[in-house]
Design a protein around this motif. Structure first.
Motif, PDB file in Angstrom:
ATOM      1  N   LEU A  70       0.824  -1.145   0.027  1.00 47.29           N
ATOM      2  CA  LEU A  70      -0.016   0.060   0.051  1.00 47.29           C
ATOM      3  C   LEU A  70       0.705   1.256  -0.125  1.00 47.29           C
ATOM      4  O   LEU A  70       0.466   2.271   0.072  1.00 47.29           O
ATOM      5  N   GLY A  71       2.022   1.111   0.081  1.00 54.55           N
ATOM      6  CA  GLY A  71       3.090   2.215  -0.031  1.00 54.55           C
ATOM      7  C   GLY A  71       3.260   2.977   1.269  1.00 54.55           C
ATOM      8  O   GLY A  71       3.646   3.908   1.289  1.00 54.55           O
ATOM      9  N   VAL A  72       3.016   2.275   2.289  1.00 53.13           N
ATOM     10  CA  VAL A  72       3.242   2.845   3.699  1.00 53.13           C
ATOM     11  C   VAL A  72       4.467   2.054   4.423  1.00 53.13           C
ATOM     12  O   VAL A  72       4.899   1.231   3.627  1.00 53.13           O
ATOM     13  N   SER A  73       5.144   2.621   5.520  1.00 57.36           N
ATOM     14  CA  SER A  73       6.167   1.893   6.248  1.00 57.36           C
ATOM     15  C   SER A  73       5.752   0.553   6.722  1.00 57.36           C
ATOM     16  O   SER A  73       4.857   0.415   7.632  1.00 57.36           O
ATOM     17  N   GLY A  74       6.299  -0.540   6.116  1.00 58.82           N
ATOM     18  CA  GLY A  74       5.889  -1.783   6.984  1.00 58.82           C
ATOM     19  C   GLY A  74       6.600  -1.927   8.062  1.00 58.82           C
ATOM     20  O   GLY A  74       5.798  -2.751   9.282  1.00 58.82           O
ATOM     21  N   ILE A  75       7.620  -1.305   8.507  1.00 51.85           N
ATOM     22  CA  ILE A  75       8.268  -1.387   9.791  1.00 51.85           C
ATOM     23  C   ILE A  75       7.343  -0.712  10.967  1.00 51.85           C
ATOM     24  O   ILE A  75       7.070  -1.417  11.649  1.00 51.85           O
ATOM     25  N   ILE A  76       6.936   0.306  10.544  1.00 54.62           N
ATOM     26  CA  ILE A  76       6.173   1.246  11.498  1.00 54.62           C
ATOM     27  C   ILE A  76       4.875   0.301  11.608  1.00 54.62           C
ATOM     28  O   ILE A  76       4.245   0.246  12.820  1.00 54.62           O
ATOM     29  N   ALA A  77       4.346  -0.306  10.447  1.00 56.49           N
ATOM     30  CA  ALA A  77       3.043  -1.097  10.758  1.00 56.49           C
ATOM     31  C   ALA A  77       3.156  -2.436  11.452  1.00 56.49           C
ATOM     32  O   ALA A  77       2.410  -2.576  12.423  1.00 56.49           O
ATOM     33  N   VAL A  78       4.354  -3.081  11.751  1.00 58.05           N
ATOM     34  CA  VAL A  78       4.478  -4.355  12.703  1.00 58.05           C
ATOM     35  C   VAL A  78       5.002  -3.923  13.779  1.00 58.05           C
ATOM     36  O   VAL A  78       4.487  -4.371  14.807  1.00 58.05           O
ATOM     37  N   VAL A  79       5.333  -2.758  14.047  1.00 55.09           N
ATOM     38  CA  VAL A  79       5.503  -2.157  15.378  1.00 55.09           C
ATOM     39  C   VAL A  79       4.158  -1.985  16.162  1.00 55.09           C
ATOM     40  O   VAL A  79       3.955  -2.257  17.339  1.00 55.09           O
ATOM     41  N   ALA A  80       3.320  -0.934  15.096  1.00 58.40           N
ATOM     42  CA  ALA A  80       2.101  -0.683  15.750  1.00 58.40           C
ATOM     43  C   ALA A  80       1.333  -1.961  16.127  1.00 58.40           C
ATOM     44  O   ALA A  80       0.611  -2.144  17.061  1.00 58.40           O
ATOM     45  N   ALA A  81       1.278  -2.975  15.342  1.00 58.38           N
ATOM     46  CA  ALA A  81       0.517  -4.250  15.486  1.00 58.38           C
ATOM     47  C   ALA A  81       0.883  -4.994  16.400  1.00 58.38           C
ATOM     48  O   ALA A  81       0.278  -5.357  17.601  1.00 58.38           O
ATOM     49  N   GLY A  82       2.242  -4.786  17.018  1.00 57.72           N
ATOM     50  CA  GLY A  82       2.813  -5.486  18.139  1.00 57.72           C
ATOM     51  C   GLY A  82       2.316  -4.769  19.329  1.00 57.72           C
ATOM     52  O   GLY A  82       1.964  -5.539  20.417  1.00 57.72           O
ATOM     53  N   LEU A  83       2.134  -3.414  19.404  1.00 55.97           N
ATOM     54  CA  LEU A  83       1.714  -2.649  20.529  1.00 55.97           C
ATOM     55  C   LEU A  83       0.328  -2.991  20.853  1.00 55.97           C
ATOM     56  O   LEU A  83       0.048  -3.407  22.116  1.00 55.97           O
ATOM     57  N   VAL A  84      -0.458  -3.211  19.498  1.00 50.07           N
ATOM     58  CA  VAL A  84      -1.869  -3.521  19.802  1.00 50.07           C
ATOM     59  C   VAL A  84      -1.934  -4.913  20.496  1.00 50.07           C
ATOM     60  O   VAL A  84      -3.073  -5.200  21.395  1.00 50.07           O
ATOM     61  N   HIS A  85      -1.136  -6.124  20.070  1.00 56.10           N
ATOM     62  CA  HIS A  85      -1.135  -7.224  20.597  1.00 56.10           C
ATOM     63  C   HIS A  85      -0.782  -7.509  21.932  1.00 56.10           C
ATOM     64  O   HIS A  85      -1.223  -8.144  22.816  1.00 56.10           O
ATOM     65  N   ASN A  86       0.309  -6.346  22.488  1.00 57.99           N
ATOM     66  CA  ASN A  86       0.372  -6.063  23.789  1.00 57.99           C
ATOM     67  C   ASN A  86      -0.746  -6.108  24.805  1.00 57.99           C
ATOM     68  O   ASN A  86      -1.129  -6.759  25.879  1.00 57.99           O
ATOM     69  N   SER A  87      -1.786  -5.125  24.314  1.00 60.19           N
ATOM     70  CA  SER A  87      -3.003  -4.925  25.116  1.00 60.19           C
ATOM     71  C   SER A  87      -3.856  -5.827  25.202  1.00 60.19           C
ATOM     72  O   SER A  87      -4.623  -6.029  26.047  1.00 60.19           O
TER      73      SER A  87
END
Length: 527
Positions: A238-255
């Motif tokens: 989709l043309g966005v940062s995959g690195i930031i995306a997986v970090v954000a996903a990890g934060l969601v999974h922590n909660s």
């Protein structure tokens, strides 16, 4: 086939290097991983079988899950509290450092300024794992550690955008500030939205089944393992940062983990073990790959390196100037703004395999001679960023005596605990066979059974000589439960009296509970 063989050799190197690291307690395991990687590169057979570094494969199959697991280990609440610091270190510091250092290098060394920007942009991302290795055995403040970890989680995207700007500038001769600013916002914000959004959808999907009678742990675990790969791939497409995306996903999974850990305890426990296992293996994998890459860079470009030492001058300048930028920033914006804290923050900007991956990613986009020069410069930056703080921290940071005494204290507590358990078993009315079997199992908690004793037990079980009857098996299970209960009570009394650290008590207490689950839970039994 080549990828499978290459991965197999690296994984074997990871396993062996981590074992060797246990016998060299004074040196961080990261450096052992690095040394073994260099050794793999030096041996002609293994060097031939390991494929050349592939940036795309590394980013998708190594970096994406690693950042996902690191993000999951970070509470979202901490990120919210540290938003100002994250923006400051991962964006403002990175951009300001890139601009200032690129201009300074242009004035001091006769290089094109777009090339300077490319070099500095690649040197922007920091590595939390590499930082952990340089402070091993030393005490450092937790707030500073958190600041450096948050920086390393989010500054990769900044480095990538700056790198793209430098390449575009080099190829077209023009630098568009607003275009690059827009691309950065799109990549960063888009990555956050896509990563968090997809993670929330996956969490909702999995939680629906966790809270129903149709839950399948194997399918849930498989979906969880595939999550970072899928999110990274979708974000990049989709043309966005995959690195930031997986970090954000990890934060969601922590909660998610915090509020659903008892819905399916087996699934949660398996997920935690996968996190710990994958995180440890991937961290070691990264530095074995780094060792192999450094060896290949040195030998493949040895002649060019000896012709001119400009690469060394530029590498040293980049590292020192970035160090200076970090120090000045910390004096004004980080924690207590003291000189010591600023020095630690500056030295804490350690670079690792992400820097190397970004370097290899531009191989097909610029001239070969320029790429070779940048590759050697970045190698110098990586080595200096790991070597200098390792030496300086040994001098200026106090030893972590708690960490040094931890293993000895845990061993002592386990020994005393097992004595209590065995004493409880000896007070029970048990047949000699049952008592011997239970005491053998309890002694295994402190590795007191020798290898010959294990083989005697193994031979007896294999030959059907010591198989207990049904009633004896019930008596054995009850005896173990009584012994474990006595051990837990012993630890509880220690904790209540504040005789030892609660962390030590909790760690051993949890081991007893796991041992007890092997006795009681039918799904945890092999026979």
């Amino acid at each position: 086939m080549g990828l499978m063989i290459s991965s197999f050799i690296i994984l074997v190197a990871v396993a062996l290097s981590n074992i060797v690291a246990r016998y060299v307690p004074g040196i961080s395991s990261t450096y052992i991983n690095l040394a073994v990687g260099i050794l793999v590169g030096l041996v002609p057979l293994t060097n031939h079988l390991v494929l050349a570094f592939n940036n795309d494969i590394f980013m998708i199959f190594v970096l994406a899950p690693l950042l996902f697991f690191e993000g999951q280990a970070t509470p979202l609440l901490i990120v919210r509290k540290k938003v100002k610091n994250i923006v400051g270190t991962a964006v403002l510091l990175a951009v300001a450092s890139a601009a200032l250092v690129a201009l300074a290098i242009n004035q001091l060394v006769s290089l094109l300024i777009p090339v300077d920007l490319i070099i500095v942009a690649i040197s922007t991302p920091t590595d939390a794992t590499a930082f952990d290795s340089v402070i091993e055995g030393r005490k450092i403040s937790r707030p500073l550690q958190k600041t450096l970890k948050m920086e390393s989680l989010f500054n990769d995207a900044t480095g990538i955008i700056l790198l793209q700007a430098g390449i575009l500038w080099l190829s077209t001769g023009h630098l568009s500030f607003w275009t690059n600013a827009r691309e950065f916002l799109l990549a960063a914000v888009g990555g956050l939205v896509i990563g968090a959004g997809l993670a929330i959808l996956l969490v909702a999907f999995r939680q629906y089944f966790v809270r129903s009678s149709n839950n399948v742990i194997s399918s849930q675990t498989l979906l969880y393992i595939l999550t970072p790969f899928c999110i990274y791939f979708v974000a990049e497409e989709l043309g966005v940062s995959g690195i930031i995306a997986v970090v954000a996903a990890g934060l969601v999974h922590n909660s998610e983990a915090n509020r659903s850990r008892f819905s399916s305890p087996r699934q949660m426990h398996l997920g935690i073990q996968i996190n710990n296992f994958a995180g440890e293996v991937l961290n070691s994998f990264v530095f074995v790959v780094l060792g192999i890459s450094l060896e290949r860079i040195f030998f493949a470009r040895y002649s060019a390196m000896m012709t001119s030492l400009q690469w060394l001058a530029v590498g040293v300048l980049v590292y020192l100037l970035l160090l200076l930028c970090r120090y000045v920033y910390a004096r004004f914006f980080v924690t207590d703004k003291q000189r010591r804290t600023a020095s630690l923050f500056a030295l804490g900007g350690v670079h690792g395999t992400v820097t190397l991956a970004m370097t290899f990613s531009i191989g097909s986009q610029i001239a070969s001679a320029t790429f070779n020069f940048i590759l050697i410069v970045e190698t110098v930056v990586i080595i200096l960023s790991m070597l200098v703080p390792t030496i300086v921290f040994k001098i200026i940071l106090p030893r972590d005596l708690d960490a040094e005494n931890r293993l000895a204290e845990l061993a002592r507590l386990r020994h005393e605990m097992v004595k209590v358990g065995i004493q409880r078993v000896k007070q029970m009315k048990l047949s000699p066979a049952v008592q011997a079997s239970v005491i053998y199992d309890l002694r295994d908690q402190v590795q007191k059974n020798s290898l010959p004793a294990f083989f005697r037990q193994w031979q007896a079980v294999t030959a059907n000589k010591t198989v207990l009857t049904g009633l004896q098996s019930v008596a054995q299970r009850r005896a173990l439960m009584h012994a474990f209960n006595a051990e837990r009570q012993y630890l509880y009394e220690l904790a209540k009296q504040h005789v030892v650290s609660s962390d030590y008590v909790y760690e051993i207490y949890s081991e007893i509970l796991l041992s007890e689950s092997l006795v009681l839970d039918p799904r945890n039994q092999l026979i």
